[in-house]
Each structure stands twice: as C-alpha cells, then as structure tokens.
Write a protein that holds these residues in place. Structure first.
Motif, short mmCIF file in Angstrom:
data_model
loop_
_atom_site.label_atom_id
_atom_site.label_comp_id
_atom_site.label_asym_id
_atom_site.label_seq_id
_atom_site.Cartn_x
_atom_site.Cartn_y
_atom_site.Cartn_z
N GLU A 63 0.83 -1.21 0.00
CA GLU A 63 0.00 0.00 0.00
C GLU A 63 0.85 1.25 0.00
OE1 GLU A 63 -2.54 -0.47 3.42
OE2 GLU A 63 -4.11 -1.42 2.22
N THR A 66 2.39 1.80 -3.43
CA THR A 66 1.36 2.26 -4.36
C THR A 66 1.03 3.72 -4.11
OG1 THR A 66 0.48 0.02 -4.54
CG2 THR A 66 -0.97 1.82 -5.20
N THR A 116 -3.31 -10.08 -5.78
CA THR A 116 -3.93 -8.76 -5.89
C THR A 116 -2.94 -7.65 -5.55
OG1 THR A 116 -6.09 -9.70 -5.40
CG2 THR A 116 -5.84 -7.32 -5.07
N SER A 117 -2.19 -7.82 -4.49
CA SER A 117 -1.22 -6.79 -4.10
C SER A 117 -0.13 -6.63 -5.15
CB SER A 117 -0.59 -7.13 -2.75
OG SER A 117 -1.54 -7.01 -1.72
N THR A 120 -1.53 -4.85 -8.20
CA THR A 120 -1.71 -3.43 -7.90
C THR A 120 -0.37 -2.70 -7.93
OG1 THR A 120 -3.65 -3.94 -6.56
CG2 THR A 120 -2.58 -1.81 -6.16
#
Length: 189
Positions: A63, A66, A116-117, A120
């Motif tokens: 996160e 990103t 998913t991570s 992303t």
C-alpha cells in the motif's frame, strides 16, 4: 477479532518479519511459530499458507509503495518519479530475501494470496512508466510487466553477497537504459 487474538497475530507478524528478513522467505513455518513462542496450529489458524502470512506481512508495504507512486506522479517530473519509485521498490524487496521470486509467481496466479497486491503494485509502476514514456523520457518498448521483472532482477542482485556492493551502480545502469535523453540533450533525471 478479540484484543488478545489481535495482539497474538501482530506478535506473530512482527516475529515473521524479522525471521524472514534474516533467513529468507523459505524459512519453515514451524521455525516462525517457535520464535514467536506459539504453536504451529496457532500460526496456521491465523495464516494457513506461507503466502497468506507474506500477504499479511507485506500488505502495508504494498500500500505504501502504491501510495508513493501516486504521490510521485502528482509531484515529480516523469523521469524523477519513475526512478525514485523504482529505487524505493528495489530497496523494499531486498528487505525480505527471496520475496521477489514469490511476487513474480503471484502475478500470474490469481489463486495466490499475493496476487492482488502484486498486480496493484505492478500497475502503479506501469502508470509511472507510461507517464515517462508519454513525456519522451522512457523507452517505448517496455511495459509494466517488464518493469516488474527489472525490479525483481535488481532485487536479486542485492541478495547476492558478491554483487551487493555493485547494486547501486547496476541500478543506475538499468535506469539509464530505461530512460531516454531529455529534450535538452542531457540524459539526467
């Protein structure tokens, strides 16, 4: 989740992070449980697979990387944003020996807890690359998948004791190959 269960889970994650940083991602789950002073069943109840443990451990970092891409996209030149994000990504991946191998496999495996991570994160890098390409500052023959592969390669170099002292120089060589000359004729960022 009860407070004591949350505390136990957080403790296991902290120990797992230290253990994986020291021994790599292939460390036995039993060793992590032992170091965390919990039973293997407790560890597996919270994290049924190694990938589930890594996803929980690495989720915040994914996160942050990103969000960093988003911030750089808004505040830096296309080339600066791309190089800065690449440097942060490579530095992060070298914290956990062997994680890039799992991440590269997870990209193509929708059943992976890391999928998913990783997708992303790859998309964030691809946006920065596309922006640099649109500005004429990055090669047109690269895509997000290849950029992700270059991050993996640079992280692998940092994991090799004989090559680690050259990692910064090799990072500069790779980013120099990604970037194109500025319109003013200079190749700098």
């Amino acid at each position: 989740m009860r407070a004591d269960a949350r505390k136990n889970r957080d403790h296991v994650l902290a120990v797992a992070g230290t253990t994986i940083a020291e021994q790599g991602v292939d460390v036995a789950m039993r060793d992590i449980a032992r170091r965390a002073d919990v039973g293997l069943a407790t560890l597996l109840r919270h994290f049924p697979t190694r990938e589930a443990l890594l996803e929980a451990l690495l989720h915040r970092s994914f996160e942050e990387l990103t969000a960093k891409a988003d911030a750089l996209e808004a505040s830096s030149s296309p080339a600066q944003a791309l190089v800065s994000w690449l440097r942060d990504c490579v530095a992060w991946t070298t914290e956990y020996r062997g994680v890039t191998v799992l991440m590269a496999a997870a990209i193509d495996n929708p059943d992976s807890a890391l999928h998913t991570s990783c997708v992303t994160l790859r998309a964030a890098g691809a946006r920065l690359l596309t922006r640099a390409q649109a500005a004429g500052r990055a090669r047109q023959d690269l895509d997000g998948t290849e950029l992700f592969a270059l991050i993996s390669a640079l992280a692998w170099l940092g994991d090799q004791p004989s090559l680690a002292p050259r990692a910064d120089h090799l990072f500069d060589v790779v980013t120099g190959a990604i970037l194109t000359a500025a319109e003013d004729g200079g190749a700098g960022v």
